[in-house]
Scaffold this motif. Structure first.
Motif, short mmCIF file in Angstrom:
data_model
loop_
_atom_site.label_atom_id
_atom_site.label_comp_id
_atom_site.label_asym_id
_atom_site.label_seq_id
_atom_site.Cartn_x
_atom_site.Cartn_y
_atom_site.Cartn_z
N MET A 2 -41.00 -15.97 -20.27
CA MET A 2 -41.42 -16.53 -21.53
C MET A 2 -41.44 -17.63 -21.89
N TYR A 3 -42.39 -18.31 -22.65
CA TYR A 3 -42.47 -19.65 -23.09
C TYR A 3 -42.04 -19.98 -24.60
N ILE A 4 -41.43 -20.93 -24.77
CA ILE A 4 -40.98 -21.39 -26.06
C ILE A 4 -41.78 -22.53 -26.69
N ILE A 5 -42.30 -22.36 -27.86
CA ILE A 5 -43.10 -23.51 -28.36
C ILE A 5 -42.27 -23.98 -29.71
N LEU A 6 -42.09 -25.37 -29.70
CA LEU A 6 -41.48 -26.12 -30.84
C LEU A 6 -42.43 -26.80 -31.42
N ASP A 7 -42.79 -26.61 -32.59
CA ASP A 7 -44.01 -27.16 -33.33
C ASP A 7 -43.38 -27.98 -34.61
N ILE A 8 -43.29 -29.23 -34.45
CA ILE A 8 -42.64 -30.11 -35.75
C ILE A 8 -43.73 -30.80 -36.44
N GLN A 9 -43.70 -29.93 -37.52
CA GLN A 9 -45.13 -30.76 -38.22
C GLN A 9 -44.30 -31.69 -39.62
N ALA A 10 -44.98 -32.11 -40.53
CA ALA A 10 -44.33 -33.10 -41.47
C ALA A 10 -43.63 -32.22 -42.42
N GLN A 11 -44.09 -30.99 -42.67
CA GLN A 11 -43.29 -30.03 -43.85
C GLN A 11 -42.68 -29.11 -43.30
N LEU A 12 -43.36 -28.26 -42.40
CA LEU A 12 -42.42 -27.14 -41.56
C LEU A 12 -42.24 -27.41 -39.96
N THR A 13 -41.30 -26.66 -39.58
CA THR A 13 -41.19 -26.65 -37.98
C THR A 13 -41.35 -25.04 -37.49
N TYR A 14 -42.07 -24.76 -36.62
CA TYR A 14 -42.27 -23.66 -36.15
C TYR A 14 -41.63 -23.39 -35.02
N ILE A 15 -40.87 -22.48 -34.65
CA ILE A 15 -40.47 -22.03 -33.27
C ILE A 15 -41.17 -20.57 -32.89
N SER A 16 -41.63 -20.64 -31.66
CA SER A 16 -42.25 -19.20 -31.27
C SER A 16 -42.02 -19.08 -29.80
N ALA A 17 -42.01 -17.69 -29.53
CA ALA A 17 -41.94 -17.39 -28.22
C ALA A 17 -43.04 -16.48 -27.99
N PHE A 18 -43.55 -16.94 -26.49
CA PHE A 18 -44.81 -16.15 -26.14
C PHE A 18 -44.31 -15.43 -24.56
N GLU A 19 -45.06 -14.26 -24.43
CA GLU A 19 -44.65 -13.65 -23.43
C GLU A 19 -45.59 -14.07 -22.23
N SER A 20 -46.70 -14.78 -22.38
CA SER A 20 -47.57 -15.24 -21.45
C SER A 20 -48.46 -16.45 -22.25
N PHE A 21 -49.53 -16.91 -21.31
CA PHE A 21 -50.24 -17.67 -21.76
C PHE A 21 -51.31 -17.20 -22.79
N ASP A 22 -51.64 -16.09 -23.05
CA ASP A 22 -52.29 -15.35 -23.94
C ASP A 22 -51.72 -15.58 -25.49
N SER A 23 -52.94 -15.95 -26.20
CA SER A 23 -52.43 -16.64 -27.46
C SER A 23 -52.05 -15.11 -28.38
N LYS A 24 -52.28 -14.07 -28.01
CA LYS A 24 -51.99 -12.96 -28.46
C LYS A 24 -50.52 -12.29 -28.29
N ALA A 25 -50.00 -12.96 -27.01
CA ALA A 25 -48.67 -12.57 -26.44
C ALA A 25 -47.45 -13.05 -27.01
N ARG A 26 -47.75 -13.21 -28.46
CA ARG A 26 -46.49 -13.88 -29.22
C ARG A 26 -45.53 -12.79 -29.30
N LEU A 27 -44.18 -13.13 -28.88
CA LEU A 27 -43.24 -12.38 -29.49
C LEU A 27 -42.43 -12.40 -30.74
N ARG A 28 -42.64 -13.58 -31.19
CA ARG A 28 -41.59 -13.85 -32.30
C ARG A 28 -42.22 -15.36 -32.99
#
Ligand SMILES: [Zn+2]
Lengths: 276, 285
Positions: B1-27
């Motif tokens: 699993m890969y964790i993505i931390l996206d810190i934007q000016a207004q919102l911060t998104y944290i995502s988990a992906f099962e693979s490198f496939d953009s559709k494989a987002r777990l949460r």
């Protein structure tokens, strides 16, 4: 012997070196670029033959003004040398001499010269910026033993100005304001005859915008300024450096140097093409 | 699993992906960006741990941040919007907590990586220009198995000598005129609410100038625009093609497309970043 040739809009230089090293110069000959293509090729080949002294030619590097084709075999567009366009210049110059022959654009050669033998020698990324008849730049970056070059049409950077046209069809580009031809058309004088300091202050302002924009777009270790107008006009050179140093805030300034190669820069770049 | 931390000016998104496939987002979870670095770090760690508890071990973490990064040092050095994060070693802090590889990159560069699986998929090279709170420009060229990446800081190229002051300290940067934050400062309203057509006529021209200047360094056949301003403001999206035709005459007009990845571009780009990094296929200049 290694032969390096610089074919410019008005002058051509043919030099011979015993090694791929500018300090190992054996001969050098400078003459006017003949607008007649066939005559000019004949002349270049004669100069080479007359200076060979029975030595074998190891390779020929050629720097050429204008836009070259993708395979680097010929020039496909040049304002100055219309008769040279689409002629197989590389093949014709090297015929019976050697198969090791390379052709490159003059700006690319300038950047290669500085990156290989000049101020960029000890750096990985070199931005070469030149002001002479035209304004241009090239970014050289080293990956392993290779040097790659991105050519930058820095004279064609646009600004929001007063709508000054340029023969290319673009308006408000840096060359509409500071290009030698544009200045002549606007002020009916050669740039070197214009003494107006206020005007020059403005001109340097446009030039520094072009340099800063090149620096903002390319992460370079060293900036090398070159070309006749920079090397020969003290006010322009010093004021330009001051403007760059005070005007570029967004990034750390790279090391700034003024080229010492003078008229040899393109020949040195052509020579560097032969480096293994 | 890969964790993505996206810190934007207004919102911060944290995502988990099962693979490198953009559709494989777990949460994906999100929260308003916390401007205090340490408080933000605590919240991010907690949420990443929750994802690990739910989906199992993570292989690595990839961070997208809205600010210039020193890529070699893996540090965000300068952000006009997240001052308190400047020069903070978030990579080290997360590595220390989770004991897995962590990488960081500037958001607009990641937007360019995201397009490798989107509008940049079937072309050899493209320029990506982001038009959002700021202006960014990245040129990507595929060469053998490598990707050459030229980040340009296009927003800080000067288009008006001695012009408006920019957050970077320079005068006349294109971002000072059409960056979302600066437009808000100029007209005291969110750009989305501006109806005065002259404002947009001027904005289109500035964007055309920036694009033309980009092309003077990278004469690309493909320009991809991304970011919230260009995708939500019709005047910009519809006007840029003819705007560029007026400004840029020396090269063939590029094919212009607008990305549909919107606010997921950073996250998908950060996921792609791990893949490129792992395969050792990035040459970032
Ligand atoms: Zn700026």
């Amino acid at each position: 012997m290694y032969i390096a040739i610089d074919i410019g809009g008005t002058k051509t230089i043919v030099s011979g070196f015993s090694e791929v090293d500018p300090s190992q110069l054996v001969f050098s000959s400078m003459f006017s670029t003949d607008r007649n293509f066939d005559n000019h090729i004949k002349k270049i080949r004669e100069v080479i033959k007359n200076n060979l002294n029975d030595q074998k030619i190891e390779g020929i590097g050629i720097s050429h003004v204008g836009i070259l084709d993708k395979n680097k075999e010929k020039c496909i567009d040049s304002n100055n040398l219309a008769e040279f366009v689409n002629k197989p210049i590389k093949k014709l110059i090297a015929k019976d001499f050697t198969d090791n022959v390379r052709l490159e654009n003059d700006l690319v050669c300038g950047a290669l010269a500085e990156a290989t033998f000049g101020y960029g020698m000890n750096y990985d990324k070199v931005l070469y910026f030149t002001v002479s008849t035209g304004i241009g730049a090239a970014f050289a970056y080293k990956i392993g033993n290779n040097i790659n070059v991105v050519q930058i049409e820095a004279g064609f950077f646009s600004i929001k100005g007063i709508g000054l046209p340029h023969p290319s069809g673009q308006v408000d580009i840096i060359e509409s304001y500071v290009g030698e031809k544009s200045m002549e058309e606007r002020f009916l004088k050669r740039p070197e005859e214009i003494q107006d300091l206020l005007l020059w202050e403005k001109q340097v302002g446009y030039l520094s915008t072009a340099v800063i924009n090149s620096l903002i777009m390319f992460n370079t270790d060293v900036l090398v300024l070159g070309g006749g107008m920079i090397e020969n006009n003290e006010y322009l050179r010093e004021k330009l450096i001051i403007n760059i140093e005070s005007g570029m805030m967004q990034k750390k300034l790279p090391t700034i140097k003024v080229s010492k190669m003078g008229k040899s820069v393109a020949v040195n770049g052509a020579l560097s093409l032969l480096k293994k | 699993m890969y964790i993505i931390l996206d810190i934007q000016a207004q919102l911060t998104y944290i995502s988990a992906f099962e693979s490198f496939d953009s559709k494989a987002r777990l949460r994906q979870t999100r929260f308003p960006t916390i401007y205090n670095y340490l408080a933000s770090l605590v919240e991010s760690k907690k949420r990443i741990q929750n994802l690990i508890d739910e989906f199992g071990e993570a292989e690595s973490i990839s961070i997208s941040i809205t600010g210039s990064t020193d890529y070699d040092k893996q540090i965000m050095t300068d952000s006009a919007y997240l001052h308190e994060y400047n020069n903070k070693d978030i990579v080290k802090d997360l590595k220390h907590e989770f004991d897995i590889p962590v990488i960081i990159e500037q958001d607009c560069i990641l937007d360019a990586y995201a397009e490798l699986n989107n509008l940049g998929e079937n072309v050899d090279e493209y320029g990506l220009i982001t038009v959002t709170y700021g202006i960014g420009g990245v040129y990507v060229k595929k060469e053998d198995s490598k990707y050459l990446v030229f980040p340009t800081e296009l927003g800080h190229t000067i288009v008006v000598p001695n012009g408006l002051e920019c957050a970077c300290g320079q005068r006349g940067c294109v971002e000072a005129y059409i960056g979302g934050v600066n437009m808000k400062d100029r007209f005291l309203t969110d750009p989305k609410n501006i109806e005065d057509y002259r404002v947009w006529e001027e904005a289109v021209d500035f964007l055309a100038i920036a694009t033309s200047n980009f092309m003077m360094a990278f004469p690309t056949k493909n320009i991809i625009y991304s970011g919230s301003s260009i995708s939500t403001i019709p005047a910009l999206k519809n006007g840029i093609k003819s705007g560029l035709e007026k400004r840029m005459r020396v090269y063939k007009q590029p094919k212009i497309r607008v990305s549909s990845l919107s606010n997921q571009a950073n996250t998908l780009g950060a996921l792609k970043h791990i893949e490129l990094y792992k395969n050792n296929s990035l040459v970032r200049l």
